[in-house]
Each structure stands twice: as structure tokens, then as C-alpha cells.
Design a protein around this motif. Structure first.
Motif, PDB file in Angstrom:
ATOM      1  N   GLY A   1     -32.299  69.207 -39.268  1.00 12.00           N
ATOM      2  CA  GLY A   1     -31.836  68.244 -40.261  1.00 12.00           C
ATOM      3  C   GLY A   1     -30.516  68.569 -40.919  1.00 12.00           C
ATOM      4  O   GLY A   1     -30.074  67.845 -41.816  1.00 12.00           O
TER       5      GLY A   1
ATOM      6  N   LYS B   1     -26.657  65.283 -39.572  1.00 13.32           N
ATOM      7  CA  LYS B   1     -27.403  64.017 -39.660  1.00 13.32           C
ATOM      8  C   LYS B   1     -27.163  63.071 -38.482  1.00 13.32           C
ATOM      9  O   LYS B   1     -28.054  62.358 -38.054  1.00 13.32           O
TER      10      LYS B   1
ATOM     11  N   ASN C   1     -44.511  62.904 -36.254  1.00 12.74           N
ATOM     12  CA  ASN C   1     -44.666  63.744 -37.445  1.00 12.74           C
ATOM     13  C   ASN C   1     -45.131  65.147 -37.063  1.00 12.74           C
ATOM     14  O   ASN C   1     -45.494  65.400 -35.904  1.00 12.74           O
TER      15      ASN C   1
ATOM     16  N   TYR D   1     -33.324  58.915 -37.000  1.00 11.79           N
ATOM     17  CA  TYR D   1     -33.720  60.097 -37.771  1.00 11.79           C
ATOM     18  C   TYR D   1     -33.926  61.295 -36.853  1.00 11.79           C
ATOM     19  O   TYR D   1     -35.017  61.841 -36.726  1.00 11.79           O
TER      20      TYR D   1
ATOM     21  N   LYS E   1     -38.412  57.550 -41.301  1.00 12.18           N
ATOM     22  CA  LYS E   1     -37.886  58.344 -42.422  1.00 12.18           C
ATOM     23  C   LYS E   1     -38.974  59.274 -42.958  1.00 12.18           C
ATOM     24  O   LYS E   1     -38.709  60.439 -43.285  1.00 12.18           O
ATOM     25  N   ALA E   2     -40.211  58.777 -43.024  1.00 12.25           N
ATOM     26  CA  ALA E   2     -41.324  59.600 -43.518  1.00 12.25           C
ATOM     27  C   ALA E   2     -41.576  60.784 -42.590  1.00 12.25           C
ATOM     28  O   ALA E   2     -41.843  61.905 -43.048  1.00 12.25           O
TER      29      ALA E   2
ATOM     30  N   ASP F   1     -38.750  63.338 -43.133  1.00 11.91           N
ATOM     31  CA  ASP F   1     -38.918  64.048 -44.408  1.00 11.91           C
ATOM     32  C   ASP F   1     -40.035  65.086 -44.320  1.00 11.91           C
ATOM     33  O   ASP F   1     -39.939  66.165 -44.921  1.00 11.91           O
TER      34      ASP F   1
ATOM     35  N   LEU G   1     -38.649  68.033 -42.475  1.00 14.93           N
ATOM     36  CA  LEU G   1     -37.675  68.734 -43.308  1.00 14.93           C
ATOM     37  C   LEU G   1     -38.374  69.580 -44.380  1.00 14.93           C
ATOM     38  O   LEU G   1     -37.919  70.685 -44.695  1.00 14.93           O
ATOM     39  N   ALA G   2     -39.486  69.071 -44.898  1.00 17.50           N
ATOM     40  CA  ALA G   2     -40.241  69.819 -45.907  1.00 17.50           C
ATOM     41  C   ALA G   2     -40.759  71.130 -45.313  1.00 17.50           C
ATOM     42  O   ALA G   2     -40.719  72.184 -45.966  1.00 17.50           O
TER      43      ALA G   2
ATOM     44  N   LYS H   1     -37.743  73.574 -44.693  1.00 18.29           N
ATOM     45  CA  LYS H   1     -37.256  74.235 -45.909  1.00 18.29           C
ATOM     46  C   LYS H   1     -38.136  75.418 -46.313  1.00 18.29           C
ATOM     47  O   LYS H   1     -37.657  76.406 -46.858  1.00 18.29           O
TER      48      LYS H   1
END
Length: 337
Positions: free
Chosen positions: A114, A117, A164, A236, A301-302, A305, A308-309, A312
Motif C-alpha cells: 500500500g 497507490k 480480503n 485498490y 476499498k474495505a 483497508d 493495510l491494517a 501496519k
């Protein structure tokens, strides 16, 4: 008689130094891991094409430098090209920089989930403080960047569509670098490390269930023959990798000023070609996989994200705490809008 002999020697000298041309030119060795033959769509892999463009431009420049290309890991194995460049044994390589992260862990920032972009964002990242730091490390290690190149990529699987993080649980994946390995492990996947040139065999033999790599490699290595579903970069995309054309500084410094200028100019021609082609590689992947009967899926997008969570908590955290200056590099990269 003496006059006749002198004339013959003079003629021979003129012939040798002015008439034979290419046989006295300096020959540079260029290595990469991708096929050097045309695919079914009649195109070469974009990284091979970049090296070929540099070779062609140098021939046109007529400055006494030839480039001989060794494709398909025929000279060096994919991950074994960095060290020979630093010592001058290998002159030029199309090289995924994260492959050399074991020598310079900072390079993992160039394949961080991520972080980049899209293709336009990649061009802005090229001029960022983060990339200035990375290029200084490259240069200090004895290597020169001839052409910048970022490739987008995605996921494939023999079992199900990857969207996902839940969709990778229990599967064994190949990812190109440490950061993606850490993210995938955090999502519950197993990891098998290998260069992209070995993905096909890994899937075929059951060593792998799925893989990450670039859109270009997904097509050039015909991975569509081994999978049920593919997730192209789409809107994405998580996967962007820095895959520049690099040159040994020792080899570069051995050239004349005129030859060096011609080589840097040739590198820019190859870079412009890559900039034009980059987004098209994703479309080419979609077409090739549709044609092969592989199902296509795209992240929302979900989904992005959620990945990405995890990144991180795993990749970003590890990079920030274990790599010297890691947090600063992350902050510099994230500052590029």
C-alpha cells in the motif's frame, strides 16, 4: 621493399583501429531473470524490452559500447545479481531492488504493501526524499541507477479468489519480499520464498497455493495455466515493486565521459518507454487471464483497508523498529501525495 612493407603495416593499423568497428567496442554484460523471447501476444517482457532499448540506443550512439543481454537467468540466478554488480563482475541488470534487502534492509521500503497507490503516484515517489535516500544507498554500495521502473501486481490462487485477508488463510503463498511475507503471515498464510521465475513450477508441483508478483511476470511466466482465480491491481492494488535497470559503478566509471552520457541518455529512453507501458501491463494481464478461462476478482476499498491494517501491525512495524532510519523512510514515503 621497405616502403612496401611500411605501407602494408600502415594499412593494417588503419584497418584494425578504424575499420573493424564493433569487434573493438567494449562489450557490457546485462543479466535478468525474465524470458528474452516473445510471448503469445507478440510482445517481450517489459523489463527485457527496457534492457534491449538501452542496448539498441547504445548501438545507435556509436560510442564504442555494445551490450550483450543474458535473459532468463542464463548468466546469474535472480537474487544473485546484486553482489556481482557491486564488484564489477556484472555490468547491467534489470533487478527487483527488494531482492537485495538482505544486504541493505532499507530496500524493503520499495515493496511495502500500500505504499505506492498507482502508476502516477509511483512517478511522484521517484522524486521523493525517500527515493533519494534509497538511491544514495544504491550508489554507496557501488551501483548506479540507469532507469527507474515501478510495476504493479496482484494475487493468484489455485483455490479461491484473493480479496480480503480471510481469503488467504491456510494457503501457502510466494511473495516477493519480506514486507509482503510478514503481512501474509499476519493474515494466516504460509510462506515459500522464491523468485518469480519459479512460481509456475511451485504452483504446478503443489509447493504453492498462490502467489504475489507483478502483472508483467503473471503474463510472461504464463502463470494463468496453473491458477483458478487472479486479482489484478485494479483500483485498490496493494502490490507495487521498484524494479530499476541498474549498473555496476565500477563498470560505469571505466567508460569515457562520452560513453557515460550516452548510457544515461539510453537509460532515460528506456524509462520513458516503461512509463508509457506500465498501466497497460495490468490490462494485458486481465486480457491474458480472461482468455485462459481464469476468473478475475478485484479488491474493494474495505478489502484494501483490511490488508493495510494488518500490514501496519506487521510489515510497517517491523521495518520501523528493525531497519536503521526505517520510520523516517516510511514517513517520507507516506508524505508523497
Amino acid at each position: 621493399m621497405k616502403f612496401k612493407k611500411s605501407f602494408i603495416y600502415l594499412f593494417a593499423a588503419v584497418f584494425l583501429f578504424a575499420g573493424v568497428g564493433e569487434s573493438f567496442a567494449k562489450t557490457l554484460k546485462a543479466s535478468h531473470q525474465w524470458p528474452g523471447t516473445k510471448r503469445k501476444d507478440g510482445k517481450f517482457d517489459v523489463r527485457h524490452e527496457m534492457v534491449q532499448i538501452i542496448a539498441d540506443e547504445m548501438k545507435k550512439a556509436n560510442v564504442g559500447v555494445n551490450i550483450r543481454i543474458y535473459p532468463a537467468k542464463s548468466l546469474y540466478k535472480p537474487k544473485e545479481q546484486w553482489k556481482p554488480m557491486t564488484t564489477g563482475q556484472l555490468d547491467i541488470s534489470a533487478f527487483p531492488l527488494a531482492y537485495a534487502a538482505k544486504f541493505h534492509p532499507e530496500f524493503d521500503i520499495t515493496l511495502m504493501p500500500g505504499m505506492v497507490k498507482n502508476h502516477k503516484h509511483a512517478l511522484r515517489v521517484n522524486n521523493s526524499p525517500m527515493m533519494k535516500t534509497i538511491k544514495k544507498i544504491i550508489n554507496d554500495a557501488g551501483v548506479v541507477v540507469l532507469s527507474d521502473a515501478w510495476l504493479a501486481g496482484g494475487f493468484v490462487s489455485k483455490k479461491n479468489c484473493i480479496t480480503n485477508p480471510e481469503s488467504v488463510k491456510g494457503q501457502v503463498f510466494r511473495a516477493a519480499g519480506k514486507a509482503f511475507n510478514q503481512m501474509l503471515e499476519g493474515a494466516g498464510a504460509g510462506i515459500q520464498g522464491m523468485p518469480s521465475s519459479e512460481i509456475y513450477n511451485g504452483l504446478q508441483t503443489g509447493v504453492l497455493d498462490g502467489a504475489n508478483t507483478s502483472s508483467g511476470s503473471f503474463v510472461s511466466y504464463r502463470i494463468y495455466e496453473q491458477v483458478k482465480c487472479a486479482t489484478p491491481p485494479g483500483k485498490y492494488g496493494l502490490w507495487f515493486m521498484y524494479e530499476p535497470i541498474l549498473m555496476s559503478k565500477k563498470s560505469f566509471d571505466s567508460l569515457t565521459s562520452k560513453q557515460q552520457k550516452a548510457l544515461m541518455k539510453a537509460g532515460k529512453v528506456a524509462e520513458k518507454y516503461m512509463t508509457r507501458e506500465a498501466a497497460g501491463l495490468d490490462t494485458t494481464m486481465e486480457k491474458a487471464y480472461k482468455k485462459a478461462g481464469v476468473k478475475l476478482s478485484y479488491m474493494t476499498k474495505a478489502d484494501f483497508d483490511a490488508w493495510l491494517a494488518i500490514a501496519k501491525k506487521t510489515s510497517y512495524k517491523n521495518f520501523a523498529t528493525k531497519v536503521p532510519g526505517g520510520q523516517k523512510l516510511i514517513d517520507q514515503a507516506l508524505a508523497v501525495k
